[in-house]
Design a protein around this motif. Structure first.
Motif, PDB file in Angstrom:
ATOM      1  N   VAL A  59      -4.308   4.411  -6.416  1.00  0.00           N
ATOM      2  CA  VAL A  59      -4.677   4.977  -5.369  1.00  0.00           C
ATOM      3  C   VAL A  59      -6.284   4.844  -5.230  1.00  0.00           C
ATOM      4  CG1 VAL A  59      -3.114   6.712  -4.911  1.00  0.00           C
ATOM      5  CG2 VAL A  59      -5.364   7.423  -6.360  1.00  0.00           C
ATOM      6  N   ASP A  60      -6.714   4.890  -3.895  1.00  0.00           N
ATOM      7  CA  ASP A  60      -8.262   4.665  -3.794  1.00  0.00           C
ATOM      8  C   ASP A  60      -9.167   5.646  -4.401  1.00  0.00           C
ATOM      9  OD1 ASP A  60      -7.585   2.404  -2.229  1.00  0.00           O
ATOM     10  OD2 ASP A  60      -8.161   3.205  -0.542  1.00  0.00           O
ATOM     11  N   ARG A  61      -8.932   6.814  -4.057  1.00  0.00           N
ATOM     12  CA  ARG A  61      -9.334   8.058  -4.684  1.00  0.00           C
ATOM     13  C   ARG A  61      -8.558   8.990  -5.515  1.00  0.00           C
ATOM     14  NH1 ARG A  61     -13.625  10.982  -0.808  1.00  0.00           N
ATOM     15  NH2 ARG A  61     -13.818  12.005  -2.653  1.00  0.00           N
ATOM     16  N   ARG A  69       0.918  -1.137  -0.095  1.00  0.00           N
ATOM     17  CA  ARG A  69      -0.118  -0.058   0.019  1.00  0.00           C
ATOM     18  C   ARG A  69       0.816   1.162  -0.075  1.00  0.00           C
ATOM     19  NH1 ARG A  69      -5.414  -0.784   1.285  1.00  0.00           N
ATOM     20  NH2 ARG A  69      -6.139  -2.923   1.329  1.00  0.00           N
ATOM     21  N   SER A  78      -6.168  10.014  -2.126  1.00  0.00           N
ATOM     22  CA  SER A  78      -6.136   9.283  -1.008  1.00  0.00           C
ATOM     23  C   SER A  78      -6.182   7.928  -0.995  1.00  0.00           C
ATOM     24  CB  SER A  78      -7.240   9.822   0.151  1.00  0.00           C
ATOM     25  OG  SER A  78      -8.540   9.487  -0.358  1.00  0.00           O
ATOM     26  N   SER A  79      -5.726   7.032  -0.141  1.00  0.00           N
ATOM     27  CA  SER A  79      -5.885   5.674   0.181  1.00  0.00           C
ATOM     28  C   SER A  79      -5.914   5.410   1.400  1.00  0.00           C
ATOM     29  CB  SER A  79      -4.685   5.178  -0.509  1.00  0.00           C
ATOM     30  OG  SER A  79      -4.498   5.056  -2.060  1.00  0.00           O
ATOM     31  N   GLN A  80      -6.456   4.113   1.386  1.00  0.00           N
ATOM     32  CA  GLN A  80      -6.705   3.421   2.948  1.00  0.00           C
ATOM     33  C   GLN A  80      -5.188   2.882   2.977  1.00  0.00           C
ATOM     34  OE1 GLN A  80     -10.359   2.138   4.057  1.00  0.00           O
ATOM     35  NE2 GLN A  80      -9.847   1.286   5.723  1.00  0.00           N
ATOM     36  N   ARG A 130      -4.657   4.849 -11.089  1.00  0.00           N
ATOM     37  CA  ARG A 130      -4.822   3.217 -10.834  1.00  0.00           C
ATOM     38  C   ARG A 130      -4.303   2.926  -9.562  1.00  0.00           C
ATOM     39  NH1 ARG A 130      -3.803   2.992 -16.365  1.00  0.00           N
ATOM     40  NH2 ARG A 130      -1.511   2.235 -15.747  1.00  0.00           N
ATOM     41  N   ARG A 156      -5.900   6.384   6.794  1.00  0.00           N
ATOM     42  CA  ARG A 156      -5.805   7.020   5.660  1.00  0.00           C
ATOM     43  C   ARG A 156      -4.761   7.815   5.377  1.00  0.00           C
ATOM     44  NH1 ARG A 156      -9.137   7.394   1.426  1.00  0.00           N
ATOM     45  NH2 ARG A 156     -10.302   5.398   1.952  1.00  0.00           N
TER      46      ARG A 156
END
Lengths: 120, 134
Positions: free
Chosen positions: B113-115, B39, B131-133, B111, B73
């Motif tokens: 990251v989450d957002r 991550r 942002s990403s968890q 691609r 996050r």
């Protein structure tokens, strides 16, 4: 100058370890130095150690791929060694396969492969 | 009670060296959140792409890092000082480039990251939020 990468010649193979904080300009100069040294040192192989790199982004990935293609035109095989598993997974997601370069887990694996092909 | 958010950090992107500084600051923030290796690498790689984009196409900019602990996050806000992007959809497409690069940078970052949000700011320049968890 920061700690730029030093290139060593061992058994007709150029060895270089890329430091983590390398800048775009420094990696471009390294590419140029390696292409010059392949010819001047008569190298048949290039081993690039990226173990210190926490990440490989599209820029560094492209430079590594170009370097490998260039080395092949100059009759040298390039091995990229020391890639971290998370880096490999991320490169795949980026759609980068470092075409042209071969990979090995470690420097000694790469040297063994080069020796078995009579290149080292 | 939710966990206290760590203080946001700010990196000025003025020279190439600052891309590495942005990467290592985000990497440290991920470590503080005990992010998994994968991550962290995915997020830091995305940061490297947008920071380089801000420097190369936007003539420099600023990257702000924020982190929250519950849920864990990580987020960045990057804006540049450039003219903005004429066609954002086109710029996000793999293979589109104006700079002789591979054109995988922005699409690749999205691609990883989450957002991912990108827009031209009314006051000028491009703004990217990711942002990403972790």
């Amino acid at each position: 100058m920061a700690d730029t990468a030093s290139v060593y010649l061992v058994e007709h193979v150029l060895l270089v370890a890329i430091p983590d904080n390398i800048t775009d300009t420094e990696i471009m100069s390294l590419q140029e130095e390696l292409s010059t040294r392949i010819v001047s040192d008569g190298a048949r192989g290039v081993v690039i150690d990226i173990a210190a790199l926490e990440i490989v982004d599209t820029f560094v990935g492209r430079v590594l791929a170009q370097l490998s293609s260039m080395a092949r035109l100059l009759a040298a095989e390039t091995f990229v060694v020391g890639m971290r598993p998370a880096v490999a997974m991320t490169l795949v997601e980026l759609g980068m396969d470092l075409h042209g370069s071969r990979t090995a887990l470690t420097l000694s694996h790469a040297l063994r492969a080069l020796r078995s092909e009579g290149l080292a | 009670m939710t966990g206290a958010a760590a203080a946001p950090r700010r990196i000025e992107l003025k020279a190439e060296r600052d891309i590495a500084a942005a990467r290592s600051a985000v990497s440290r923030a991920c470590d503080e959140l005990q992010a998994s290796a994968l991550r962290k690498v995915r997020f830091v790689t995305a940061v490297s792409e947008i920071a380089r984009n801000a420097l190369e196409h936007g003539g420099g900019g600023t990257l702000e890092i924020s982190a929250s602990r519950a849920p864990r996050r990580i987020a960045v806000l990057c804006h540049d000082n450039g003219p903005g992007i004429l066609d954002i959809d086109q710029a996000m497409r793999d293979g589109f480039t104006t700079a002789g690069s591979m054109g995988k940078g922005l699409g690749g970052a999205r691609r990883l990251v989450d957002r991912f949000e990108i827009r031209n700011r009314p006051e000028g320049g491009v703004e990217v939020r990711m942002s990403s968890q972790v």
